[in-house]
Write a protein that holds these residues in place. Sequence first.
Motif, mmCIF file in Angstrom:
data_model
loop_
_atom_site.group_PDB
_atom_site.id
_atom_site.type_symbol
_atom_site.label_atom_id
_atom_site.label_comp_id
_atom_site.label_asym_id
_atom_site.label_seq_id
_atom_site.Cartn_x
_atom_site.Cartn_y
_atom_site.Cartn_z
ATOM 1 N N GLU A 82 10.380 20.330 -22.254
ATOM 2 C CA GLU A 82 11.720 20.897 -22.130
ATOM 3 C C GLU A 82 11.612 22.417 -22.043
ATOM 4 O O GLU A 82 10.833 23.035 -22.753
ATOM 5 N N ARG A 83 12.416 23.006 -21.175
ATOM 6 C CA ARG A 83 12.431 24.468 -21.044
ATOM 7 C C ARG A 83 13.812 24.989 -21.367
ATOM 8 O O ARG A 83 14.809 24.351 -21.082
ATOM 9 N N SER A 84 13.848 26.178 -21.939
ATOM 10 C CA SER A 84 15.120 26.805 -22.255
ATOM 11 C C SER A 84 15.744 27.361 -20.989
ATOM 12 O O SER A 84 15.044 27.791 -20.085
ATOM 13 N N PRO A 85 17.076 27.403 -20.911
ATOM 14 C CA PRO A 85 17.708 28.024 -19.747
ATOM 15 C C PRO A 85 17.368 29.512 -19.709
ATOM 16 O O PRO A 85 17.201 30.144 -20.745
ATOM 17 N N GLY A 86 17.249 30.074 -18.542
ATOM 18 C CA GLY A 86 16.982 31.507 -18.413
ATOM 19 C C GLY A 86 15.511 31.838 -18.329
ATOM 20 O O GLY A 86 15.153 32.949 -17.969
ATOM 21 N N GLY A 87 14.640 30.925 -18.675
ATOM 22 C CA GLY A 87 13.209 31.132 -18.520
ATOM 23 C C GLY A 87 12.570 32.110 -19.466
ATOM 24 O O GLY A 87 11.426 32.468 -19.309
ATOM 25 N N MET A 88 13.306 32.570 -20.479
ATOM 26 C CA MET A 88 12.710 33.523 -21.408
ATOM 27 C C MET A 88 12.510 32.914 -22.790
ATOM 28 O O MET A 88 12.240 33.617 -23.741
ATOM 29 N N GLY A 89 12.710 31.637 -22.932
ATOM 30 C CA GLY A 89 12.435 30.967 -24.187
ATOM 31 C C GLY A 89 13.551 31.041 -25.208
ATOM 32 O O GLY A 89 13.648 30.224 -26.071
#
Length: 105
Positions: free
Chosen positions: A82-89
Motif C-alpha cells: 500500500e502506498r500513501s497518496p501524494g508519494g511522500m509517505g
Amino acid sequence: MSIYVGNLSFSVTQQDISDIFSEYGTVKRVQLPTDRETGRPRGFGFVEMETEAQETAAIEALDGAEWMGRDLKVNKARPREERSPGGMGGGGRRTGSSNSFSRRY
C-alpha cells in the motif's frame, strides 16, 4: 497467485512471455508494466497460470535461465504494498520544514 518475471529484455512482448511459460502449463494472463512517461517496458512482468503446480514448475525451470541474452529472475510475486497518496509517505506533507505555521502577536 502470480509469478514475477524480472530482468527481461526491453524488446520482449506479452506473446513472447506467454510462449515460454506455456511450456509449463496454461497461461491465463501476462502483464508487462510500462513506464508512464516513455511508454517503454520496465524490464519485468507478471504471469498468471491455471494451477499452482504449473506456476511452481515454471518457476523452478525458468529462474536463472538465460533467455534473450539475460538471466531471468522468476519467483512468486509478492502482494503489492500500500502506498500513501501524494508519494511522500505522509499524505504529501513534510514535517519539520521551515514552512511551518507560526503565530504573530
